[in-house]
Scaffold this active site. Sequence first.
Site, PDB file in Angstrom:
ATOM      1  N   ILE A 197      -1.441 -10.474   4.205  1.00 57.36           N
ATOM      2  CA  ILE A 197      -0.214 -10.629   4.649  1.00 57.36           C
ATOM      3  C   ILE A 197       0.223 -12.076   4.191  1.00 57.36           C
ATOM      4  CG2 ILE A 197       0.681 -11.108   7.391  1.00 57.36           C
ATOM      5  CD1 ILE A 197       0.139  -8.169   6.631  1.00 57.36           C
TER       6      ILE A 197
ATOM      7  N   ASP B  77      -6.122 -21.024   0.808  1.00 60.83           N
ATOM      8  CA  ASP B  77      -7.160 -20.240   0.806  1.00 60.83           C
ATOM      9  C   ASP B  77      -8.748 -20.875   0.616  1.00 60.83           C
ATOM     10  OD1 ASP B  77      -6.755 -17.632   1.014  1.00 60.83           O
ATOM     11  OD2 ASP B  77      -8.481 -18.210   0.072  1.00 60.83           O
TER      12      ASP B  77
ATOM     13  N   THR C 267      -3.388  -9.776  12.893  1.00 61.68           N
ATOM     14  CA  THR C 267      -3.505  -8.399  15.107  1.00 61.68           C
ATOM     15  C   THR C 267      -4.972  -9.399  15.115  1.00 61.68           C
ATOM     16  OG1 THR C 267      -2.587  -7.502  13.038  1.00 61.68           O
ATOM     17  CG2 THR C 267      -4.071  -6.412  15.142  1.00 61.68           C
TER      18      THR C 267
ATOM     19  N   LYS D 220       1.738  -5.951  18.873  1.00 61.60           N
ATOM     20  CA  LYS D 220       1.403  -5.314  18.075  1.00 61.60           C
ATOM     21  C   LYS D 220       0.199  -4.457  17.854  1.00 61.60           C
ATOM     22  CE  LYS D 220      -0.484  -5.164  14.052  1.00 61.60           C
ATOM     23  NZ  LYS D 220      -0.405  -5.229  12.811  1.00 61.60           N
TER      24      LYS D 220
ATOM     25  N   ARG E 112       0.371   5.001  16.374  1.00 60.76           N
ATOM     26  CA  ARG E 112       0.387   5.565  15.482  1.00 60.76           C
ATOM     27  C   ARG E 112      -1.132   6.715  14.986  1.00 60.76           C
ATOM     28  NH1 ARG E 112       4.111   6.404  11.123  1.00 60.76           N
ATOM     29  NH2 ARG E 112       2.961   6.589   9.261  1.00 60.76           N
TER      30      ARG E 112
ATOM     31  N   CYS F 287      -6.114  -1.615   9.576  1.00 61.65           N
ATOM     32  CA  CYS F 287      -4.602  -2.081  10.975  1.00 61.65           C
ATOM     33  C   CYS F 287      -4.928  -0.367  12.065  1.00 61.65           C
ATOM     34  CB  CYS F 287      -3.440  -2.155  10.231  1.00 61.65           C
ATOM     35  SG  CYS F 287      -3.305  -3.023   9.023  1.00 61.65           S
TER      36      CYS F 287
ATOM     37  N   TYR G 228      -6.852   4.322   0.670  1.00 62.83           N
ATOM     38  CA  TYR G 228      -6.815   4.777   1.635  1.00 62.83           C
ATOM     39  C   TYR G 228      -5.780   5.713   1.934  1.00 62.83           C
ATOM     40  CZ  TYR G 228      -3.738   1.361   4.133  1.00 62.83           C
ATOM     41  OH  TYR G 228      -2.056   0.546   3.953  1.00 62.83           O
TER      42      TYR G 228
HETATM   43  N1  SAJ Z   1      -1.861   9.343   7.995  1.00 61.30           N
HETATM   44  C1  SAJ Z   1      -2.056  10.434   7.885  1.00 61.30           C
HETATM   45  N2  SAJ Z   1      -1.156  10.734   8.637  1.00 61.30           N
HETATM   46  C2  SAJ Z   1       0.389  10.638   8.964  1.00 61.30           C
HETATM   47  C3  SAJ Z   1       0.162   8.974   8.291  1.00 61.30           C
HETATM   48  C4  SAJ Z   1      -0.554   8.044   7.893  1.00 61.30           C
HETATM   49  O1  SAJ Z   1      -3.235  10.638   7.855  1.00 61.30           O
HETATM   50  O2  SAJ Z   1       0.933  11.293   9.071  1.00 61.30           O
HETATM   51  C5  SAJ Z   1      -2.556   8.062   7.017  1.00 61.30           C
HETATM   52  C6  SAJ Z   1      -2.555   7.815   5.998  1.00 61.30           C
HETATM   53  O3  SAJ Z   1      -2.798   8.096   4.982  1.00 61.30           O
HETATM   54  C7  SAJ Z   1      -3.792   6.190   5.683  1.00 61.30           C
HETATM   55  C8  SAJ Z   1      -3.692   5.774   7.479  1.00 61.30           C
HETATM   56  O4  SAJ Z   1      -2.653   6.580   8.705  1.00 61.30           O
HETATM   57  O5  SAJ Z   1      -5.167   6.477   5.839  1.00 61.30           O
HETATM   58  C9  SAJ Z   1      -2.296   4.645   7.332  1.00 61.30           C
HETATM   59  O6  SAJ Z   1      -1.836   4.600   6.894  1.00 61.30           O
HETATM   60  P1  SAJ Z   1      -0.152   4.118   7.172  1.00 61.30           P
HETATM   61  O7  SAJ Z   1       1.049   4.125   6.148  1.00 61.30           O
HETATM   62  O8  SAJ Z   1       0.293   5.031   8.617  1.00 61.30           O
HETATM   63  O9  SAJ Z   1      -0.462   2.437   7.541  1.00 61.30           O
HETATM   64  P2  SAJ Z   1      -0.513   1.170   7.170  1.00 61.30           P
HETATM   65  O10 SAJ Z   1      -1.873   1.214   8.482  1.00 61.30           O
HETATM   66  O11 SAJ Z   1      -0.181   0.997   5.718  1.00 61.30           O
HETATM   67  O12 SAJ Z   1       0.582   0.158   7.960  1.00 61.30           O
HETATM   68  C10 SAJ Z   1       0.390   0.115   9.617  1.00 61.30           C
HETATM   69  C11 SAJ Z   1       1.872   0.487  10.299  1.00 61.30           C
HETATM   70  N3  SAJ Z   1       2.233   0.316  11.442  1.00 61.30           N
HETATM   71  C12 SAJ Z   1       2.351   1.220  12.172  1.00 61.30           C
HETATM   72  O13 SAJ Z   1       3.327   1.905  10.893  1.00 61.30           O
HETATM   73  C13 SAJ Z   1       2.880   1.226  13.094  1.00 61.30           C
HETATM   74  C14 SAJ Z   1       2.001  -1.051   9.444  1.00 61.30           C
HETATM   75  O14 SAJ Z   1       3.516  -1.250   9.814  1.00 61.30           O
HETATM   76  C15 SAJ Z   1       1.239  -2.025  10.553  1.00 61.30           C
HETATM   77  O15 SAJ Z   1       1.807  -3.492   9.757  1.00 61.30           O
HETATM   78  C16 SAJ Z   1       0.096  -2.419   9.739  1.00 61.30           C
HETATM   79  O16 SAJ Z   1      -0.426  -0.608  10.629  1.00 61.30           O
HETATM   80  C17 SAJ Z   1      -0.798  -3.365  10.032  1.00 61.30           C
HETATM   81  O17 SAJ Z   1      -1.004  -4.398   9.360  1.00 61.30           O
HETATM   82  O18 SAJ Z   1      -0.789  -3.712  11.462  1.00 61.30           O
END
Ligand code: SAJ
Length: 406
Positions: free
Chosen positions: A10, A29, A116, A201, A208, A255, A314
């Site tokens: 970030i 850093d 966060t 946040k 999600r 996250c 991931y």
């Molecule tokens: N995943 C599923 N099913 C889905 C969507 C995602 O199983 O339908 C899984 C993905 O494969 C992955 C995990 O969820 O393993 C998370 O992936 P992601 O792409 O949904 O999210 P992150 O963790 O990469 O990023 C999230 C985001 N938050 C939201 O969408 C609410 C991002 O905006 C945040 O900045 C970030 O977390 C954070 O740093 O908090």
Amino acid sequence: MVNVIGLGYIGLPTALMMASHGVEVVGTDYNPELVETLKSGKTTFQEAGLEELFAAAAAGGIRFTTEYQVTDTYIVSVPTPYDKFSKKVDPGYVIAAVREVLKVAPKGAVVVIESTVSPGTIERYVRPEIESAGFRIGEDIHLVHAPERIIPGNMVYELLHNNRTIGADDKEIGEKVAKLYASFCQGEIVVTDIKTAEMTKVVENTFRAVNIAFANELAKICRHDNMDVYEIIRICNMHPRVNILQPGPGVGGHCISVDPWFLVGDYPSLAKVIDEAMKTNDGMPDFVLNRIYEIMKEKGMTDISRVGLYGLTYKENVDDMRESPTLQLLESQERHLATGLKVYDPFIQKDVVKNQYHSLDEFLDAVDLVVIMVKHNEIREQMEKLSGKVVLDCHNICTLPGVYHI
Ligand code: SAJ
């Protein structure tokens, strides 16, 4: 001048973004190797558009150092892991960074926390730290929370376009920080109080996580009664008020698989749905492992070393392995004293697990059953290479006949 503290996933893009939009930025850093890499002009992780952004920031005069700077604005973007037992946020890195800032910060400096944290963390840990060092909050030091919101894989675009939340004690200071973020952010910037910003946040990521858990639970129900979960979700999502996410082999990243636990840890008797949802998501790698055994049995396969997991990260098209479902599955397999699964990921060049391959073709030659754990573009584009294999597709991307699903 803005001193960005913590140049990870970030902090680095944020620092680069500001520097490429006319803000004077110094990135700090505590890891000298990371600072040396950045000084030599190299980025430290892969992300679409990051190198171009780096070049623009270099042209904008960004500097990198291990030293904390004497300046009027600090942005703290250090990790906030969670304690696996208590499920609470571990504010250790934030506290350590704030402590260092206080050693050099002049009177009136603004300290923005981007990391966060769970609601109340700044109240419980950061304020006392500042006060016990002899500073008056609101006079000597101004505190602000501006939680990051960007998604790995689309960080540069989202930094520019996402709406932002700024939490501050003092509206004027909040507006001042909002102006700083408006130097690059084209989204709406909402100013509120600190605890509200902390909570929003965590709630965003929890929303999600719970939605994904719902999809994963549906997948299990449909598996039990031989229904097509993807078709069902597709049709349900045609309803104007329904938007179900997709089931998968588990939830990783730093996250969505972590932040909701903060609410469970802080409100154990209240956060019931969240607790169950997190357990459901955490159970998915084991569910996939069971599916592998079921399919092997059906196909008369006995040798687990002829099974390959495609993908270690991931999620798709990133090189980030934090909390990766594949790593969780491998750990689970070891707990069951069964080893031998083969693994490959085009984004992971280093050897991180046993039986890891570095070429798709060699990996495919070594296995008969392929489990698509991550939907990288590479496998989408070379799907025909899976023909003749038994395929367990955890993301419903494979169009070959006879594919198995979770
Ligand atoms: N995943 C599923 N099913 C889905 C969507 C995602 O199983 O339908 C899984 C993905 O494969 C992955 C995990 O969820 O393993 C998370 O992936 P992601 O792409 O949904 O999210 P992150 O963790 O990469 O990023 C999230 C985001 N938050 C939201 O969408 C609410 C991002 O905006 C945040 O900045 C970030 O977390 C954070 O740093 O908090």
